[in-house]
Design a protein around this motif. Structure first.
Motif, short mmCIF file in Angstrom:
data_model
loop_
_atom_site.label_atom_id
_atom_site.label_comp_id
_atom_site.label_asym_id
_atom_site.label_seq_id
_atom_site.Cartn_x
_atom_site.Cartn_y
_atom_site.Cartn_z
N ARG A 1 0.42 16.78 -32.74
CA ARG A 1 -1.11 16.68 -32.22
C ARG A 1 -1.09 17.72 -30.74
N VAL B 1 7.12 17.98 -37.96
CA VAL B 1 7.05 18.13 -36.26
C VAL B 1 7.58 16.76 -35.82
N ASN C 1 -0.99 11.42 -47.78
CA ASN C 1 -0.61 12.14 -46.46
C ASN C 1 -1.65 12.63 -45.69
N VAL D 1 7.66 20.91 -44.41
CA VAL D 1 7.14 21.30 -43.07
C VAL D 1 7.06 19.93 -42.39
N GLY E 1 -0.55 20.94 -31.80
CA GLY E 1 -0.61 22.48 -32.53
C GLY E 1 0.44 22.95 -32.81
N SER F 1 -5.27 17.09 -43.88
CA SER F 1 -6.26 17.72 -42.62
C SER F 1 -5.62 18.93 -42.14
N LEU F 2 -4.42 19.09 -41.89
CA LEU F 2 -3.85 20.31 -41.49
C LEU F 2 -3.88 21.39 -42.24
N TYR F 3 -3.57 21.09 -43.57
CA TYR F 3 -3.80 22.52 -44.63
C TYR F 3 -5.39 22.75 -44.53
N ALA G 1 2.31 22.37 -35.71
CA ALA G 1 2.34 22.84 -37.06
C ALA G 1 1.45 23.81 -37.52
N PHE G 2 0.30 23.63 -36.88
CA PHE G 2 -0.80 24.78 -37.08
C PHE G 2 -0.06 26.28 -36.85
N LYS H 1 -7.46 22.62 -42.47
CA LYS H 1 -8.05 23.12 -41.18
C LYS H 1 -7.51 24.66 -41.66
C1 COA Z 1 1.91 16.88 -40.78
C2 COA Z 1 2.42 17.29 -39.58
C3 COA Z 1 3.36 18.47 -39.76
C4 COA Z 1 1.54 17.59 -38.38
O1 COA Z 1 1.95 18.32 -37.31
P1 COA Z 1 1.36 18.43 -35.81
O2 COA Z 1 2.19 19.51 -35.09
O3 COA Z 1 1.11 17.31 -35.37
O4 COA Z 1 -0.05 18.89 -36.38
P2 COA Z 1 -1.01 19.74 -35.39
O5 COA Z 1 -0.91 19.45 -34.09
O6 COA Z 1 -0.74 21.26 -35.35
O7 COA Z 1 -2.55 19.56 -36.04
C5 COA Z 1 -3.43 20.48 -36.56
C6 COA Z 1 -4.27 19.56 -37.51
O8 COA Z 1 -3.81 18.95 -38.24
C7 COA Z 1 -4.53 17.55 -38.51
N1 COA Z 1 -3.56 16.44 -38.18
C8 COA Z 1 -2.23 16.49 -37.70
N2 COA Z 1 -2.08 15.24 -37.37
C9 COA Z 1 -2.89 14.26 -37.86
C10 COA Z 1 -2.96 13.15 -37.91
N3 COA Z 1 -1.92 12.15 -37.46
N4 COA Z 1 -4.27 12.43 -38.34
C11 COA Z 1 -5.09 13.35 -38.77
N5 COA Z 1 -5.07 14.76 -38.74
C12 COA Z 1 -3.83 15.34 -38.22
C13 COA Z 1 -5.56 17.71 -37.70
O9 COA Z 1 -6.82 18.33 -38.53
C14 COA Z 1 -5.17 18.54 -36.75
O10 COA Z 1 -6.16 19.39 -35.95
P3 COA Z 1 -6.94 18.82 -34.76
O11 COA Z 1 -5.65 18.24 -33.75
O12 COA Z 1 -7.69 19.91 -34.18
O13 COA Z 1 -7.43 17.41 -35.20
C15 COA Z 1 3.25 15.87 -38.93
O14 COA Z 1 2.40 14.87 -38.71
C16 COA Z 1 4.66 15.72 -39.61
O15 COA Z 1 5.55 16.17 -39.28
N6 COA Z 1 4.28 14.72 -40.43
C17 COA Z 1 5.40 14.24 -41.36
C18 COA Z 1 5.98 15.44 -42.17
C19 COA Z 1 4.72 15.72 -43.28
O16 COA Z 1 3.86 15.01 -43.63
N7 COA Z 1 5.06 17.21 -43.68
C20 COA Z 1 4.17 17.51 -44.75
C21 COA Z 1 4.67 17.28 -45.99
S1 COA Z 1 3.50 17.97 -47.35
#
Ligand code: COA
Length: 144
Positions: free
Chosen positions: A78, A72, A109, A70, A80, A114-116, A82-83, A118
């Motif tokens: 931030r 983004v 991480n 996964v 939504g 936090s994403l998972y 990935a959600f 949620k």
């Molecule tokens: C993890 C990742 C995929 C999140 O993608 P995203 O599109 O920003 O996530 P979303 O906007 O859908 O966020 C959904 C929830 O995830 C959590 N979240 C996302 N980014 C966060 C951050 N930087 N810090 C804390 N919580 C976070 C929150 O709970 C968030 O809900 P909220 O916005 O209501 O607080 C992105 O940060 C990423 O690409 N990270 C690097 C790759 C990675 O870690 N992949 C997973 C490997 S297991």
């Protein structure tokens, strides 16, 4: 944002996108070509203005699904994305009569955990020194 299933034609863009993040798996263009051609593989991607900005990959076998990758693009985090992508994988898992979906995530991480959480995933175990023989992985699971 437009969500759609990725195909082998997206492999170059998926490989470019994974390189914008360090904490996802890095499969490279050939790896993505292989993955998207696997019958058990489902890859959803997100587009903004015609550019790929996110992906979520899962495999399903024998009623069990595993989230494998996964990410983004940092400029689109931030919002939504990935959600939404993972919600699509959950829908697909239900459609395929999966009993559960699991994944591994680096214990440091916080964003991904936090994403998972949620989405409803629960911690069910740990693998010690799973990443580079140094960092632990959390095993998370959701019943679908
Ligand atoms: C993890 C990742 C995929 C999140 O993608 P995203 O599109 O920003 O996530 P979303 O906007 O859908 O966020 C959904 C929830 O995830 C959590 N979240 C996302 N980014 C966060 C951050 N930087 N810090 C804390 N919580 C976070 C929150 O709970 C968030 O809900 P909220 O916005 O209501 O607080 C992105 O940060 C990423 O690409 N990270 C690097 C790759 C990675 O870690 N992949 C997973 C490997 S297991």
């Amino acid at each position: 944002m437009k969500l759609r299933l990725a195909t082998a034609l997206d492999a170059p863009d998926l490989a470019r996108l994974e390189n914008t993040q360090t904490l996802c798996a890095h499969w490279g263009e050939n790896g993505w070509k292989t993955e998207t051609a696997q019958p058990a593989s489902i890859v959803w991607c997100a587009e903004e203005e015609g550019q790929l900005v996110g992906f979520a990959a899962m495999r399903v076998a024998a009623g069990l699904g595993e989230i494998l990758n996964v990410a983004v693009h940092p400029n689109y985090c931030r919002r939504g994305i990935a959600f939404s992508l993972l919600s699509k994988l959950l829908q697909e898992a239900r459609h395929q009569s999966c009993e559960e979906l699991s994944l591994e995530v680096n214990i440091r991480n916080r964003a991904a955990i936090s994403l998972y959480t949620k989405l409803g995933f629960l911690e069910v175990g740990r693998r010690e020194k799973f990443y580079n023989a140094k960092e632990d992985a959390l095993i998370m699971r959701i019943s679908v």
